[in-house]
Design a protein around this motif. Structure first.
Motif, short mmCIF file in Angstrom:
data_model
loop_
_atom_site.label_atom_id
_atom_site.label_comp_id
_atom_site.label_asym_id
_atom_site.label_seq_id
_atom_site.Cartn_x
_atom_site.Cartn_y
_atom_site.Cartn_z
N LEU A 48 0.27 7.27 -2.61
CA LEU A 48 -1.09 7.30 -2.04
C LEU A 48 -2.11 6.54 -2.88
CD1 LEU A 48 -1.35 11.07 -1.01
CD2 LEU A 48 -0.70 9.14 0.42
N ASP A 97 -8.66 1.91 -2.44
CA ASP A 97 -9.51 1.22 -1.45
C ASP A 97 -10.61 2.14 -0.94
OD1 ASP A 97 -7.90 -1.01 -1.71
OD2 ASP A 97 -6.70 -0.58 0.08
N GLN A 98 -10.27 3.41 -0.70
CA GLN A 98 -11.26 4.38 -0.21
C GLN A 98 -12.35 4.62 -1.26
OE1 GLN A 98 -8.68 7.68 0.63
NE2 GLN A 98 -7.98 6.83 2.58
N HIS A 155 -2.52 3.43 -4.05
CA HIS A 155 -3.03 2.12 -3.64
C HIS A 155 -4.07 2.27 -2.53
CE1 HIS A 155 -0.31 0.00 -6.27
NE2 HIS A 155 0.69 0.71 -5.81
N GLU A 156 -3.77 3.09 -1.54
CA GLU A 156 -4.69 3.32 -0.42
C GLU A 156 -5.94 4.07 -0.89
OE1 GLU A 156 -4.51 6.30 3.30
OE2 GLU A 156 -2.66 5.18 2.94
N THR A 157 -5.75 5.05 -1.77
CA THR A 157 -6.87 5.85 -2.27
C THR A 157 -7.87 4.98 -3.04
OG1 THR A 157 -5.40 7.77 -2.44
CG2 THR A 157 -7.46 7.89 -3.65
N SER A 168 0.82 -1.21 0.00
CA SER A 168 0.00 0.00 0.00
C SER A 168 0.86 1.27 0.00
CB SER A 168 -0.93 0.00 1.21
OG SER A 168 -0.15 0.02 2.39
N ARG A 196 -1.82 13.94 1.77
CA ARG A 196 -3.26 13.91 1.46
C ARG A 196 -3.92 15.28 1.46
NH1 ARG A 196 -1.86 10.07 4.33
NH2 ARG A 196 -1.96 7.90 3.68
#
Length: 197
Positions: free
Chosen positions: A88, A94-95, A90-92, A10, A184
Motif C-alpha cells: 500500500l 500519492d494520497q 506506493h499508493e499511500t 503501485s 486499508r
C-alpha cells in the motif's frame, strides 16, 4: 501485453530488504520473550525516555493512532490491513502528496533508511501560530499489513535523532490477527494491558 497487478509499480511491496530480521516485525517474527507493551494491533518495545500517547477519535472513542515521543521527536504510527501479495505504501504516498499540496504545503520524495519516504513542509494550524513544520512520512509493507509513520520534531531534520526514531519504528511489532479485513482498514488498537493482569 498487460501487466498483472503484482507487476504494477503501485502494487509492489515497499520494505527494507532486512525487514524480517530488523523490523518492523510481523507478530510471527517477534522475539516472544521481549517485554512488549501490547496495544492490540501493534506492540511497542519500551525504552528509556519513550512516552506513549493514544490518539482517540472523539466521535467513536476508538484509538486511531499511537503517538510516541522520543529523542526530542514525535512518531505517530498506524497499522493497516493489506493484501497478501501487494503493498500500500506506493499508493499511500500519492494520497499524502495530494493532501499536503491541498493544505498549501510542499512535499519532496526521497530515499530514506526505510525506503522511499516523503519530506513535507506543512502549514501549522492557527492554534500553533504561523509558519510551517517539517514532517517525514515513512511506510513499510509487511505480510498482510502496512505500517505508516509520521515523524516530527528533531528527527525530521537531524540525522542522529532520525536514526534513533527509525530504530524505534523498526522495533514495532504488527499484530495483524487472523480475521479477514478489507485492505486499508485500520488494524484495531487497544489500551495497553497492565503487566500481570
Amino acid at each position: 501485453m498487460t501487466d498483472s497487478p503484482a507487476e504494477l509499480p503501485s502494487a509492489r511491496k515497499s520494505a527494507p530488504e532486512d525487514r524480517p530480521q530488523a523490523g518492523p516485525f510481523d507478530e510471527s517474527e517477534a522475539n516472544p520473550v521481549r517485554p512488549y507493551i501490547d496495544l492490540g494491533g501493534i506492540k511497542i518495545l519500551p525504552r528509556e525516555g519513550l512516552n506513549l500517547r493514544l490518539e482517540v477519535e472523539e466521535k467513536t472513542q476508538r484509538i486511531v493512532a499511537v503517538g510516541l515521543d522520543y529523542a526530542d521527536s514525535t512518531l505517530q504510527v498506524q497499522p493497516f490491513a493489506a493484501p497478501r501479495s501487494a503493498g500500500l505504501w506506493h499508493e499511500t504516498r500519492d494520497q499524502i502528496r495530494a493532501q499536503v499540496s491541498q493544505q498549501g504545503g510542499r512535499v519532496e520524495e526521497r530515499e530514506g533508511a526505510l525506503g522511499p519516504e516523503l519530506l513535507a513542509e506543512v502549514p501549522v494550524s492557527p492554534a500553533e501560530g504561523s509558519g510551517r513544520r517539517l514532517a517525514r512520512f515513512v511506510g513499510v509493507d509487511g505480510p498482510r499489513w502496512f505500517l505508516r509513520g509520521v515523524i516530527g520534531g528533531k528527527a525530521a531534520s537531524d540525522p542522529e535523532a532520525a536514526a534513533e526514531v527509525e530504530d524505534l519504528f523498526r522495533s514495532i511489532v504488527v499484530v495483524r490477527g487472523g480475521s479477514p479485513m478489507p485492505p486499508r482498514d485500520l488494524i484495531p488498537l487497544s489500551m495497553p494491558s497492565t503487566p500481570g493482569s
